[in-house]
Design a protein around this motif. Structure first.
Motif, short mmCIF file in Angstrom:
data_model
loop_
_atom_site.label_atom_id
_atom_site.label_comp_id
_atom_site.label_asym_id
_atom_site.label_seq_id
_atom_site.Cartn_x
_atom_site.Cartn_y
_atom_site.Cartn_z
N PHE A 1 0.82 -1.20 0.00
CA PHE A 1 0.00 0.00 0.00
C PHE A 1 0.86 1.25 0.00
O PHE A 1 1.96 1.27 0.54
N ASP A 2 0.31 2.30 -0.60
CA ASP A 2 0.88 3.64 -0.44
C ASP A 2 0.28 4.17 0.85
O ASP A 2 -0.88 3.90 1.17
N GLU A 3 1.06 4.94 1.59
CA GLU A 3 0.54 5.51 2.83
C GLU A 3 0.30 7.00 2.66
O GLU A 3 1.03 7.67 1.94
N LYS A 4 -0.76 7.47 3.31
CA LYS A 4 -1.15 8.87 3.23
C LYS A 4 -1.55 9.33 4.63
O LYS A 4 -2.34 8.66 5.29
N ASP B 1 -8.25 13.58 5.65
CA ASP B 1 -7.04 13.44 4.83
C ASP B 1 -6.18 14.67 5.10
O ASP B 1 -6.62 15.79 4.86
N SER C 1 -2.21 6.61 9.30
CA SER C 1 -1.93 6.64 7.86
C SER C 1 -2.99 5.83 7.15
O SER C 1 -3.35 4.75 7.61
N PHE C 2 -3.51 6.37 6.05
CA PHE C 2 -4.40 5.58 5.20
C PHE C 2 -3.56 4.58 4.44
O PHE C 2 -2.48 4.92 3.96
N ASP C 3 -4.06 3.34 4.31
CA ASP C 3 -3.46 2.36 3.41
C ASP C 3 -4.18 2.53 2.08
O ASP C 3 -5.37 2.22 1.96
N TYR D 1 -4.63 1.87 -2.07
CA TYR D 1 -4.35 0.93 -3.15
C TYR D 1 -5.17 1.36 -4.36
O TYR D 1 -6.40 1.41 -4.28
N ILE E 1 -6.39 1.52 7.67
CA ILE E 1 -5.50 2.49 8.30
C ILE E 1 -4.32 1.77 8.95
O ILE E 1 -4.41 0.59 9.27
N GLU E 2 -3.26 2.50 9.13
CA GLU E 2 -2.08 2.04 9.86
C GLU E 2 -2.01 2.88 11.13
O GLU E 2 -1.94 4.10 11.08
#
Length: 190
Positions: free
Chosen positions: A68-71, A87, A115-117, A119, A126-127
């Motif tokens: 995943f990209d994290e945001k 966000d 952090s949002f996971d 995709y 979330i992380e």
């Protein structure tokens, strides 16, 4: 290029594609059979539906790993069975159902930075940070001399999570909880 993993790489938290869906491994154990090959038993949760399954895999089976990209995001509030996050880049509100978040809901305190996971542009979960400060809302009083047993007492936090704390911790105190294990770490520094 897709990263490929096999059953020897299985560990809690690993995310894979399996049977047309995206899954996170919650638990796994390796079992060696008498004459046959080894198998890996695991509990997996579907990242899109939140449903969980127990499954056995042959040793050496291969899967595509999901990265995943994290945001950055911030928890805002609960709305029924949904949880609302902001966000931190666009300041948009994002709503995630509780079944997708799983056990993470036990650690969601006001203004918690997560952090949002991401995709393919979609939020898949979330992380959490490794540690969260939580307020004790209910715990029995400790008594002088209780420290000798060395165990602890149950304490309910503001989110309903129950942790075992030392006898000297009282109602209204802030404690540090490990989000990976759900265990008490220490009193929170003021």
């Amino acid at each position: 290029m897709a990263q490929v993993v096999d059953t020897s790489d299985f560990r809690p938290g690993l995310k894979i594609k399996w049977e047309g869906g995206m899954w996170v491994i919650l638990e796994c154990s390796h079992h060696k059979m008498g004459r046959g090959g080894a198998i890996v038993r695991g509990k997996l949760r579907n990242l899109e539906t939140g449903s969980s399954v127990d499954q056995s895999f042959k040793s050496g089976e291969r899967f595509e790993r999901i990265i995943f990209d994290e945001k950055p995001a911030q928890y805002q509030y609960r709305d029924g069975e949904d949880y609302v996050f902001m966000d931190m880049e666009s300041y948009d509100q994002v709503t995630i159902p509780s079944n997708v978040l799983g056990d993470a809901v036990k650690y969601l305190v006001d203004d918690l930075e997560v952090s949002f996971d991401m995709y393919e542009g979609r939020v898949m979960g979330i992380e959490l940070p490794n540690q969260v400060v939580m307020k004790i809302t209910d715990t029995p009083p400790g008594f002088k001399g209780d420290t000798a047993s060395g165990s602890g007492k149950p304490a309910t936090t503001e989110t309903g999570l129950v942790v075992t704390v030392p006898f000297f911790v009282e109602n209204g105190e802030d404690i540090l909880v490990d989000t990976r294990t759900g265990e008490y770490l220490e009193r929170a520094k003021k």
